[in-house]
Motif scaffolding. Structure first.
Motif, PDB file in Angstrom:
ATOM      1  N   HIS A 114       0.830  -1.238  -0.028  1.00 47.01           N
ATOM      2  CA  HIS A 114      -0.191  -0.417  -0.156  1.00 47.01           C
ATOM      3  C   HIS A 114       0.692   1.026  -0.080  1.00 47.01           C
ATOM      4  CE1 HIS A 114      -3.542   1.776   1.275  1.00 47.01           C
ATOM      5  NE2 HIS A 114      -2.792   2.996   1.661  1.00 47.01           N
ATOM      6  N   HIS A 118       1.103   4.242  -2.745  1.00 45.31           N
ATOM      7  CA  HIS A 118       0.758   5.615  -2.567  1.00 45.31           C
ATOM      8  C   HIS A 118       1.803   6.685  -3.362  1.00 45.31           C
ATOM      9  CE1 HIS A 118      -2.802   6.470   0.054  1.00 45.31           C
ATOM     10  NE2 HIS A 118      -2.270   5.599   0.914  1.00 45.31           N
ATOM     11  N   SER A 142       0.342   9.967   5.793  1.00 46.62           N
ATOM     12  CA  SER A 142      -0.793   9.444   5.848  1.00 46.62           C
ATOM     13  C   SER A 142      -1.013   9.369   7.245  1.00 46.62           C
ATOM     14  CB  SER A 142      -0.818   8.455   4.765  1.00 46.62           C
ATOM     15  OG  SER A 142      -0.858   6.964   5.539  1.00 46.62           O
ATOM     16  N   ASP A 309      -6.573   7.191  -0.109  1.00 46.28           N
ATOM     17  CA  ASP A 309      -6.535   5.787  -0.344  1.00 46.28           C
ATOM     18  C   ASP A 309      -7.595   5.646  -1.442  1.00 46.28           C
ATOM     19  OD1 ASP A 309      -4.923   5.249   1.702  1.00 46.28           O
ATOM     20  OD2 ASP A 309      -6.051   4.464   2.942  1.00 46.28           O
TER      21      ASP A 309
HETATM   22 ZN    ZN Z   1      -3.138   5.039   2.810  1.00 52.73          ZN
END
Ligand code: ZN
Ligand code: KG4
Length: 340
Positions: A114, A118, A142, A309
């Motif tokens: 993840h 990003h 984040s 997200d």
């Molecule tokens: Zn994230």
């Protein structure tokens, strides 16, 4: 670019957004996000409720993405999914679903980190959008992470600095909570900050070695400040909300920029990208624009829809893994702490 059409169906379910995207050769055909509103009343994400909501949302979100992209399931080349990091229960929903779909359609399965995704959102094929050149520095900011990453290639990334406690998004959200604002408070602090005086109140900056960050002391400083001031005037927060938000944002952006400056100096790399939910913040966006003018940096700021997200970023990471034939097998498991 390959001359065949590579259609990636991407699934993101690491936290509280159920998302699906379809990309054709790195270009977005559909990018659907179902944001779970159930958490607002609790002032933060409740993991079990997140897992349940993912189970409710995942099928309709994927159907919607395929319909919007006008792609039939049989034309999908591979399934990419978020393996981690994130909440275990949330990740398991996306991981299991992705495995089953890949098995059912008999197409490759691609696991994606993840946090790498990003950063790779900067490589989504978009008109009028310049992509960073390797090597560059990426600051991932984040709700769960705060890192400075040295990016040498698509999947060659080294974390050279990170938070030793809270993430920067938490500093925004927890400060907002202290001010009585709903979750997630980051965007609200940003909104009020735009009309406030950033130097009205002073908050301390933490002293942390090297390129690491710390935000837990900051949150406590905001709490003590608000407790002290409301003792004298119970309406202090209401009367000064814009100035408090502007001062909080100014301090947080200062902390981020100090470390970024240090990273540029130490690595000699002045190409800088930001990624993650907090990269939507107007203060950090402006600070980077100023850095281009003042210090000659080359800065890359993602489009708003690729900051928080989303599955488009999982899809672009998946596409670059597809080109390398870097596929996962069915024994792959979700990893709540997935380092790269
Ligand atoms: Zn994230
Ligand atoms: O990347 P993300 O969607 O989820 C995680 O992987 O954590 O980031 C969410 C975080 C939240 O803390 C939210 O308050 C913050 O990003 N955020 C902002 C802004 N928009 C989102 N923080 C400050 N200013 C914003 N405009």
């Amino acid at each position: 670019m390959p001359n065949q059409k590579i259609n990636i169906l991407a699934i993101e379910s690491s936290c509280d957004d159920t998302a699906a995207a379809v990309l054709c050769n790195g270009k977005i055909l559909a990018n659907i996000v179902a944001t779970q509103e159930v958490h607002q009343q609790y002032g933060g994400v409740v993991p079990e409720l997140a897992s349940r909501a993912h189970q409710q949302n995942i099928v309709p979100v994927i159907h919607q993405a395929l319909a919007k992209a006008n792609i039939d399931k049989k034309d999908v080349s591979a399934i990419a999914f978020t393996r981690g990091p994130g909440l275990m229960g949330s990740l398991l929903v996306g991981t299991s679903f992705a495995k089953s779909l890949s098995m059912g359609l008999n197409i490759p399965l691609i696991e994606v980190n993840h946090m790498q995704a990003h950063i790779l959102a900067h490589f989504i094929e978009e008109e009028d959008f310049e992509k960073p050149e390797f090597p560059f520095l990426a600051m991932t900011i984040s709700g769960g992470h705060t890192q400075i990453v040295l990016v040498s290639d698509y999947f060659k990334m080294e974390v050279i600095g990170e938070t030793i406690d809270d993430a920067v998004g938490e500093a925004f959200d927890k400060s907002a909570k202290i001010l009585g604002l709903p979750y997630p408070g980051g965007p609200l602090i940003d909104k009020y900050a735009q009309e406030g005086d950033p130097k009205a109140f002073k908050f301390p900056k933490p002293k942390v070695d090297g390129l690491n960050f710390s935000f837990s002391g900051f949150k406590t400083a905001v709490l003590y400040f608000v407790q002290r001031e409301t003792k004298n005037d119970p309406e202090f927060v209401e009367k000064n909300l814009k100035d408090i938000c502007a001062s909080i944002q100014y301090t947080i952006i200062g902390i981020l920029m100090d470390k970024l400056k240090k990273a540029v100096k130490e690595t000699g790399i002045n190409q800088v990208a930001i990624a993650g939910g907090v990269s939507a913040n107007s203060g950090i966006r402006k600070a980077l624009k100023d850095a281009e003018k003042k210090w000659g940096w080359k800065c890359y700021v993602p489009k708003f829809e690729y900051t928080t997200d989303n599955a488009a970023m999982i899809g672009i990471a998946g596409y670059h893994k597809f080109l390398k034939k870097d596929f996962a097998d069915f024994s792959v498991t979700a990893q709540s702490r997935y380092k790269f």
